[in-house]
Design a protein around this motif. Sequence first.
Motif, PDB file in Angstrom:
ATOM      1  N   ALA A  70       0.805  -1.306  -0.086  1.00 47.52           N
ATOM      2  CA  ALA A  70       0.092  -0.040   0.089  1.00 47.52           C
ATOM      3  C   ALA A  70       0.817   1.429   0.128  1.00 47.52           C
ATOM      4  CB  ALA A  70      -1.006  -0.093   1.268  1.00 47.52           C
ATOM      5  N   VAL A  71       2.106   1.361   0.886  1.00 47.08           N
ATOM      6  CA  VAL A  71       2.752   2.451   0.946  1.00 47.08           C
ATOM      7  C   VAL A  71       3.908   2.568  -0.052  1.00 47.08           C
ATOM      8  CG1 VAL A  71       2.426   2.559   3.244  1.00 47.08           C
ATOM      9  CG2 VAL A  71       4.464   1.577   2.492  1.00 47.08           C
ATOM     10  N   THR A  72       4.110   1.441  -0.907  1.00 46.48           N
ATOM     11  CA  THR A  72       5.198   1.485  -2.112  1.00 46.48           C
ATOM     12  C   THR A  72       4.788   2.531  -3.019  1.00 46.48           C
ATOM     13  OG1 THR A  72       5.747  -0.623  -1.526  1.00 46.48           O
ATOM     14  CG2 THR A  72       6.390   0.301  -3.797  1.00 46.48           C
ATOM     15  N   GLY A  73       5.710   3.656  -3.412  1.00 47.15           N
ATOM     16  CA  GLY A  73       5.385   4.434  -4.339  1.00 47.15           C
ATOM     17  C   GLY A  73       4.469   5.815  -4.005  1.00 47.15           C
ATOM     18  N   VAL A  74       4.258   5.820  -2.857  1.00 43.51           N
ATOM     19  CA  VAL A  74       3.254   6.765  -2.408  1.00 43.51           C
ATOM     20  C   VAL A  74       4.184   8.016  -1.967  1.00 43.51           C
ATOM     21  CG1 VAL A  74       2.158   7.343  -0.210  1.00 43.51           C
ATOM     22  CG2 VAL A  74       1.699   5.260  -1.419  1.00 43.51           C
ATOM     23  N   ASP A  75       3.755   9.159  -2.221  1.00 42.69           N
ATOM     24  CA  ASP A  75       4.556  10.543  -2.210  1.00 42.69           C
ATOM     25  C   ASP A  75       4.145  11.145  -0.565  1.00 42.69           C
ATOM     26  OD1 ASP A  75       5.783  11.080  -4.716  1.00 42.69           O
ATOM     27  OD2 ASP A  75       3.760  10.748  -5.467  1.00 42.69           O
ATOM     28  N   THR A  76       2.980  10.939  -0.166  1.00 46.04           N
ATOM     29  CA  THR A  76       2.290  11.349   1.036  1.00 46.04           C
ATOM     30  C   THR A  76       1.312  10.338   1.720  1.00 46.04           C
ATOM     31  OG1 THR A  76       2.394  13.890   0.258  1.00 46.04           O
ATOM     32  CG2 THR A  76       1.107  13.355   2.176  1.00 46.04           C
ATOM     33  N   ILE A  77       1.393  10.203   2.749  1.00 48.24           N
ATOM     34  CA  ILE A  77       0.510   9.369   3.658  1.00 48.24           C
ATOM     35  C   ILE A  77      -0.280  10.433   4.646  1.00 48.24           C
ATOM     36  CG2 ILE A  77       0.153   7.537   5.333  1.00 48.24           C
ATOM     37  CD1 ILE A  77       2.586   6.259   4.529  1.00 48.24           C
ATOM     38  N   VAL A  78      -1.761  10.439   4.528  1.00 41.53           N
ATOM     39  CA  VAL A  78      -2.569  11.118   5.369  1.00 41.53           C
ATOM     40  C   VAL A  78      -3.050  10.072   6.306  1.00 41.53           C
ATOM     41  CG1 VAL A  78      -4.498  12.767   5.580  1.00 41.53           C
ATOM     42  CG2 VAL A  78      -3.088  12.540   3.389  1.00 41.53           C
ATOM     43  N   HIS A  79      -2.887  10.155   7.541  1.00 42.22           N
ATOM     44  CA  HIS A  79      -3.039   9.061   8.624  1.00 42.22           C
ATOM     45  C   HIS A  79      -4.479   9.534   9.367  1.00 42.22           C
ATOM     46  CE1 HIS A  79      -2.922   5.756  11.289  1.00 42.22           C
ATOM     47  NE2 HIS A  79      -2.105   6.316  12.055  1.00 42.22           N
ATOM     48  N   CYS A  80      -5.529   9.037   8.881  1.00 45.59           N
ATOM     49  CA  CYS A  80      -6.892   9.396   9.655  1.00 45.59           C
ATOM     50  C   CYS A  80      -7.579   8.257  10.503  1.00 45.59           C
ATOM     51  CB  CYS A  80      -7.731   9.898   8.422  1.00 45.59           C
ATOM     52  SG  CYS A  80      -7.348  11.488   7.471  1.00 45.59           S
ATOM     53  N   ALA A  81      -6.819   7.018  10.182  1.00 42.58           N
ATOM     54  CA  ALA A  81      -7.248   5.745  10.700  1.00 42.58           C
ATOM     55  C   ALA A  81      -7.122   5.798  12.244  1.00 42.58           C
ATOM     56  CB  ALA A  81      -6.808   4.581  10.474  1.00 42.58           C
ATOM     57  N   SER A  82      -8.226   5.776  13.114  1.00 39.36           N
ATOM     58  CA  SER A  82      -8.260   5.954  14.621  1.00 39.36           C
ATOM     59  C   SER A  82      -9.317   5.072  15.124  1.00 39.36           C
ATOM     60  CB  SER A  82      -8.184   7.465  14.884  1.00 39.36           C
ATOM     61  OG  SER A  82      -7.840   7.551  16.451  1.00 39.36           O
ATOM     62  N   THR A  83      -9.022   4.606  16.383  1.00 44.22           N
ATOM     63  CA  THR A  83     -10.193   3.925  16.989  1.00 44.22           C
ATOM     64  C   THR A  83     -10.112   4.169  18.616  1.00 44.22           C
ATOM     65  OG1 THR A  83     -11.221   1.868  17.505  1.00 44.22           O
ATOM     66  CG2 THR A  83      -8.724   1.522  17.303  1.00 44.22           C
ATOM     67  N   GLN A  84     -11.011   4.121  19.442  1.00 42.98           N
ATOM     68  CA  GLN A  84     -11.124   4.426  20.791  1.00 42.98           C
ATOM     69  C   GLN A  84     -11.230   3.171  21.488  1.00 42.98           C
ATOM     70  OE1 GLN A  84     -13.618   7.452  22.509  1.00 42.98           O
ATOM     71  NE2 GLN A  84     -13.993   8.609  20.568  1.00 42.98           N
ATOM     72  N   THR A  85     -11.125   2.140  20.875  1.00 39.60           N
ATOM     73  CA  THR A  85     -10.889   0.828  21.270  1.00 39.60           C
ATOM     74  C   THR A  85      -9.603   0.248  21.661  1.00 39.60           C
ATOM     75  OG1 THR A  85     -11.163  -0.330  19.181  1.00 39.60           O
ATOM     76  CG2 THR A  85     -13.267  -0.037  20.312  1.00 39.60           C
TER      77      THR A  85
END
Length: 244
Positions: A52-67
């Motif tokens: 998924a991250v190979t060849g990516v210029d930017t990662i926007v990290h929105c994934a989150s959980t309160q569990t």
Amino acid sequence: MTTILVTGGTGTLGRLVTERLRRAGHEVRVLSRHSEPYAVDLREGGAALDRAVTGVDTIVHCASTQTGGDEKAAANLIAAARRAEVPHLLYISIVGVDEVPFPYYKAKLAVERLVEESGLGWTVLRATQFHDLVATIVRGAAKLPVVLLPAGVSDQPVEVGEVAERLAELAQLPPAGRVADMGGPEVLAFTELARTYLRAAGKRRAVVSVPLAGKVYRAFRAGGHLTPERRTGKVTFAEYLSRR
């Protein structure tokens, strides 16, 4: 055109970030546990995350959980980003994570530190709570004949679409470190937010303030989760409710 990976890209915020980046002409990969072709559980990592991250210029990290599991997920994501030499990691956090000793806030602060110490180019944006979270809290409280809310606590809800717009903007810029916080246009007592919701919903309920105890309550009452000097959002809570 750049390639941007949005974690949690099917969620409330990530979906809107994805839409805005695609409209701007970027190739966007959506990562979530069930979204093919980048279906990844960040808490487990593995070869699918590396792809998924190979060849990516930017990662926007929105994934989150309160569990639980945000720190492990971030550690796996950062490790994969390092292997792929991703130039920019952008993380959305919450105003007050360093002021309010709420467990979820502590986890968000820990992720901020992982991002800052990652060795990657990074940006962190903190925002106040979204309108829909405040509405969910008040809606739940309004199921009782009397709406009970913590005394002396205010909030500064912000429109999720405006936060998505800011994230999309930052994703298209070079890494900027910790940027200015983003807050909603109004700081209102929770009792007033509840009355605004009740009027919009056409419900009649008594609203009662209840004093609480503990460090978390004291920190919320002191306004550690607010940023009144950064009222950058435009949509008020009443306007949000009227649109729904």
